[in-house]
Design a protein around this motif. Structure first.
Motif, PDB file in Angstrom:
ATOM      1  N   PHE A  25       0.732   0.629   8.947  1.00  0.00           N
ATOM      2  CA  PHE A  25       1.109  -0.733   9.495  1.00  0.00           C
ATOM      3  C   PHE A  25       1.616  -1.730   8.384  1.00  0.00           C
ATOM      4  O   PHE A  25       1.076  -1.635   7.346  1.00  0.00           O
ATOM      5  CB  PHE A  25      -0.092  -1.256  10.091  1.00  0.00           C
ATOM      6  N   VAL A  26       2.634  -2.261   8.622  1.00  0.00           N
ATOM      7  CA  VAL A  26       3.236  -3.309   7.750  1.00  0.00           C
ATOM      8  C   VAL A  26       3.556  -4.574   8.701  1.00  0.00           C
ATOM      9  O   VAL A  26       4.189  -4.154   9.714  1.00  0.00           O
ATOM     10  CB  VAL A  26       4.674  -2.779   6.774  1.00  0.00           C
ATOM     11  N   SER A  27       3.158  -5.717   8.421  1.00  0.00           N
ATOM     12  CA  SER A  27       3.570  -6.672   9.384  1.00  0.00           C
ATOM     13  C   SER A  27       4.836  -7.086   9.370  1.00  0.00           C
ATOM     14  O   SER A  27       5.686  -7.050   8.348  1.00  0.00           O
ATOM     15  CB  SER A  27       2.617  -7.987   8.753  1.00  0.00           C
ATOM     16  N   SER A  28       5.405  -7.565  10.459  1.00  0.00           N
ATOM     17  CA  SER A  28       6.786  -8.028  10.666  1.00  0.00           C
ATOM     18  C   SER A  28       6.984  -9.224   9.872  1.00  0.00           C
ATOM     19  O   SER A  28       8.325  -9.657   9.571  1.00  0.00           O
ATOM     20  CB  SER A  28       7.224  -8.138  12.160  1.00  0.00           C
ATOM     21  N   LYS A  29       5.872  -9.930   9.401  1.00  0.00           N
ATOM     22  CA  LYS A  29       6.165 -11.055   8.548  1.00  0.00           C
ATOM     23  C   LYS A  29       5.923 -10.818   7.379  1.00  0.00           C
ATOM     24  O   LYS A  29       5.815 -11.826   6.239  1.00  0.00           O
ATOM     25  CB  LYS A  29       5.436 -12.233   9.145  1.00  0.00           C
ATOM     26  N   ALA A  30       5.875  -9.863   6.859  1.00  0.00           N
ATOM     27  CA  ALA A  30       5.388  -9.685   5.291  1.00  0.00           C
ATOM     28  C   ALA A  30       6.543  -9.955   4.537  1.00  0.00           C
ATOM     29  O   ALA A  30       7.640  -9.777   4.581  1.00  0.00           O
ATOM     30  CB  ALA A  30       5.154  -7.949   5.028  1.00  0.00           C
ATOM     31  N   SER A  31       5.786 -10.582   3.244  1.00  0.00           N
ATOM     32  CA  SER A  31       6.928 -10.650   2.234  1.00  0.00           C
ATOM     33  C   SER A  31       6.848  -9.654   1.030  1.00  0.00           C
ATOM     34  O   SER A  31       5.758  -9.246   0.802  1.00  0.00           O
ATOM     35  CB  SER A  31       6.486 -12.043   1.437  1.00  0.00           C
ATOM     36  N   PHE A  32       8.069  -9.574   0.739  1.00  0.00           N
ATOM     37  CA  PHE A  32       8.246  -8.167  -0.467  1.00  0.00           C
ATOM     38  C   PHE A  32       8.761  -8.770  -1.815  1.00  0.00           C
ATOM     39  O   PHE A  32       9.088  -8.259  -2.667  1.00  0.00           O
ATOM     40  CB  PHE A  32       9.485  -7.095   0.114  1.00  0.00           C
ATOM     41  N   MET A 229      -2.815 -16.823   9.578  1.00  0.00           N
ATOM     42  CA  MET A 229      -2.193 -16.001   8.488  1.00  0.00           C
ATOM     43  C   MET A 229      -0.758 -16.109   8.582  1.00  0.00           C
ATOM     44  O   MET A 229      -0.202 -15.585   9.430  1.00  0.00           O
ATOM     45  CB  MET A 229      -2.827 -14.380   8.559  1.00  0.00           C
ATOM     46  N   ALA A 230       0.061 -16.597   7.584  1.00  0.00           N
ATOM     47  CA  ALA A 230       1.304 -16.649   7.616  1.00  0.00           C
ATOM     48  C   ALA A 230       2.101 -15.518   7.728  1.00  0.00           C
ATOM     49  O   ALA A 230       3.336 -15.525   8.279  1.00  0.00           O
ATOM     50  CB  ALA A 230       1.639 -17.780   6.431  1.00  0.00           C
ATOM     51  N   ASP A 231       1.644 -14.625   6.953  1.00  0.00           N
ATOM     52  CA  ASP A 231       2.339 -13.362   6.658  1.00  0.00           C
ATOM     53  C   ASP A 231       1.945 -12.031   7.810  1.00  0.00           C
ATOM     54  O   ASP A 231       1.871 -10.945   7.432  1.00  0.00           O
ATOM     55  CB  ASP A 231       2.145 -12.763   5.224  1.00  0.00           C
ATOM     56  N   PHE A 232       1.256 -12.634   8.866  1.00  0.00           N
ATOM     57  CA  PHE A 232       0.713 -11.728  10.076  1.00  0.00           C
ATOM     58  C   PHE A 232       0.939 -12.279  11.474  1.00  0.00           C
ATOM     59  O   PHE A 232       0.979 -13.383  11.834  1.00  0.00           O
ATOM     60  CB  PHE A 232      -0.804 -11.551   9.771  1.00  0.00           C
ATOM     61  N   GLY A 233       1.786 -11.379  12.244  1.00  0.00           N
ATOM     62  CA  GLY A 233       2.042 -11.672  13.550  1.00  0.00           C
ATOM     63  C   GLY A 233       0.895 -12.127  14.340  1.00  0.00           C
ATOM     64  O   GLY A 233      -0.091 -11.562  14.222  1.00  0.00           O
ATOM     65  N   ASP A 234       0.974 -12.943  15.206  1.00  0.00           N
ATOM     66  CA  ASP A 234      -0.176 -13.290  16.090  1.00  0.00           C
ATOM     67  C   ASP A 234      -0.817 -12.430  17.032  1.00  0.00           C
ATOM     68  O   ASP A 234      -2.103 -12.129  16.985  1.00  0.00           O
ATOM     69  CB  ASP A 234       0.144 -14.446  17.195  1.00  0.00           C
ATOM     70  N   ASN A 235      -0.270 -11.400  17.172  1.00  0.00           N
ATOM     71  CA  ASN A 235      -0.574 -10.098  18.005  1.00  0.00           C
ATOM     72  C   ASN A 235      -0.754  -8.834  17.251  1.00  0.00           C
ATOM     73  O   ASN A 235      -1.192  -7.667  17.914  1.00  0.00           O
ATOM     74  CB  ASN A 235       0.035 -10.005  19.394  1.00  0.00           C
ATOM     75  N   GLU A 236      -0.402  -8.880  16.285  1.00  0.00           N
ATOM     76  CA  GLU A 236      -0.401  -7.363  15.253  1.00  0.00           C
ATOM     77  C   GLU A 236      -1.610  -7.106  15.145  1.00  0.00           C
ATOM     78  O   GLU A 236      -1.771  -5.769  14.674  1.00  0.00           O
ATOM     79  CB  GLU A 236       0.642  -7.808  13.987  1.00  0.00           C
ATOM     80  N   TYR A 237      -2.607  -7.717  15.329  1.00  0.00           N
ATOM     81  CA  TYR A 237      -3.995  -7.233  14.776  1.00  0.00           C
ATOM     82  C   TYR A 237      -4.442  -6.019  15.904  1.00  0.00           C
ATOM     83  O   TYR A 237      -5.287  -5.312  15.554  1.00  0.00           O
ATOM     84  CB  TYR A 237      -5.148  -8.191  15.032  1.00  0.00           C
ATOM     85  N   MET A 238      -3.561  -5.939  17.230  1.00  0.00           N
ATOM     86  CA  MET A 238      -3.873  -4.984  18.230  1.00  0.00           C
ATOM     87  C   MET A 238      -3.405  -3.679  17.483  1.00  0.00           C
ATOM     88  O   MET A 238      -3.665  -2.440  18.037  1.00  0.00           O
ATOM     89  CB  MET A 238      -3.196  -5.309  19.407  1.00  0.00           C
ATOM     90  N   HIS A 239      -2.575  -3.597  16.484  1.00  0.00           N
ATOM     91  CA  HIS A 239      -1.850  -2.408  16.162  1.00  0.00           C
ATOM     92  C   HIS A 239      -2.157  -1.955  14.589  1.00  0.00           C
ATOM     93  O   HIS A 239      -1.388  -1.163  14.081  1.00  0.00           O
ATOM     94  CB  HIS A 239      -0.302  -2.519  16.244  1.00  0.00           C
ATOM     95  N   MET A 240      -3.144  -2.693  14.168  1.00  0.00           N
ATOM     96  CA  MET A 240      -3.495  -2.220  12.626  1.00  0.00           C
ATOM     97  C   MET A 240      -4.968  -1.912  12.466  1.00  0.00           C
ATOM     98  O   MET A 240      -5.898  -2.719  13.234  1.00  0.00           O
ATOM     99  CB  MET A 240      -3.097  -3.142  11.692  1.00  0.00           C
ATOM    100  N   LEU A 241      -5.416  -1.306  11.640  1.00  0.00           N
ATOM    101  CA  LEU A 241      -6.901  -1.269  11.270  1.00  0.00           C
ATOM    102  C   LEU A 241      -6.993  -0.807   9.604  1.00  0.00           C
ATOM    103  O   LEU A 241      -6.320  -0.151   9.403  1.00  0.00           O
ATOM    104  CB  LEU A 241      -7.831  -0.190  12.069  1.00  0.00           C
ATOM    105  N   CYS A 242      -7.668  -1.739   9.150  1.00  0.00           N
ATOM    106  CA  CYS A 242      -7.750  -1.342   7.623  1.00  0.00           C
ATOM    107  C   CYS A 242      -9.029  -0.556   7.379  1.00  0.00           C
ATOM    108  O   CYS A 242     -10.039  -1.130   7.758  1.00  0.00           O
ATOM    109  CB  CYS A 242      -7.945  -2.712   6.585  1.00  0.00           C
TER     110      CYS A 242
END
Length: 287
Positions: A25-32, A229-242
């Motif tokens: 998973f990489v957030s759509s709002k990730a900064s590189f 979290m500024a670099d994390f989409g509001d609903n992206e938690y549904m598609h990731m697990l650390c």
């Protein structure tokens, strides 16, 4: 061409199977770009995992530009690698102001013959003043999952853990498997070398195997924290697990000249364990 390793952070950001499906998973709002770490993939956490003193949370390794390692240590397992890249991070004058030690941090990112993703880290104390140093370490692996409510983690049952949502208080896991209905931020202690992450919706199982990293962090921010979290989409938690192979409870101490080695290997297989293997040729490495 697909690039999956960034020199910024020494970070793996993509790992795909034979069907072209993304497994990380990489957030759509990730900064590189500096100074913010890349939100997703596999950040390297060194030399610490929490904010203390002048050091930033999770240390500085994930916020630095790594180099191609032109003189890596020999590895007896080279013959099993379909593709690999060696990176290195060393001390800088800037870093020594906040962590006054000389070190070499080496990372090999490799693909096994069946597409397994292997990360091997070596950290050496190169201090010339005779001083030891102490550090903590983690591979902060962001797995892509179809629906977090349909995911379970096996291999950590009956173990003690520190709950970071309850000021690090210590508990014992009572469930047969870890499932997710709300925010989770736990550090499991003295964990086995193998952990399984079952994505029921996708009928896929991730197997995480580790060496030199006794603990395991399990984290999902859930909805409320995700929105903050500024670099994390509001609903992206549904598609990731650390699920992080880590050394948290007992830090590692190295005397000058001493070296520590840690390793993580992950594979993705159908939950039935009977379908075709991953194709390593579908994933390319970039230095």
């Amino acid at each position: 061409m697909l690039h999956n390793v960034y020199l910024y952070g020494g970070q793996v950001t993509s790992w795909k199977n034979a069907h072209g499906e993304e497994l990380l998973f990489v957030s759509s709002k990730a900064s590189f770009r500096p100074p913010r770490a890349i939100r997703g993939g596999i950040p390297i956490c060194f030399p610490q995992l929490k904010s203390t003193g002048s050091l930033e949370q999770y240390g500085f390794a994930r916020n630095r530009i790594w180099s191609i390692d032109l003189d890596p240590p020999p590895s007896p397992s080279d013959i099993s690698h379909k593709a690999f890249v060696d990176l290195i991070l060393t001390h800088s004058e800037e870093d020594m102001k906040i962590w006054p030690h000389r070190y070499d941090c080496r990372l090999r990112v490799a693909l096994g013959p069946t597409g397994d993703l292997m990360l091997t880290s070596r950290i050496r104390n190169t201090n010339t003043d005779g001083k030891s140093f102490t550090f903590r370490f983690a591979y902060q692996t962001y797995f892509f999952v179809t629906d977090i409510s349909e995911v379970r983690v096996e291999g950590l049952e009956t173990l003690d853990y520190l709950d970071n949502l309850k000021n690090g208080e210590r508990f014992t896991e009572q469930e047969d498997a870890i499932t997710f209905e709300s925010e989770v931020d736990k550090v499991y202690l003295s964990t086995p070398t193998k952990i399984a992450i079952l994505d029921h919706e996708r009928k896929r199982t991730f197997e995480l195997r580790k060496d030199g990293l006794p603990d395991a962090v399990v984290w999902n921010p859930w909805d409320k924290k995700a929105k903050s979290m500024a670099d994390f989409g509001d609903n992206e938690y549904m598609h990731m697990l650390c699920v992080e192979a880590a050394c948290v409870e007992e830090p590692i101490t190295l005397k000058p000249g001493e070296e520590w080695k840690g390793r993580q290997e992950i594979s993705a297989v159908p939950s039935s364990y009977c379908s075709e293997q991953l194709d390593p040729l579908r994933l390319l490495l970039r230095g």
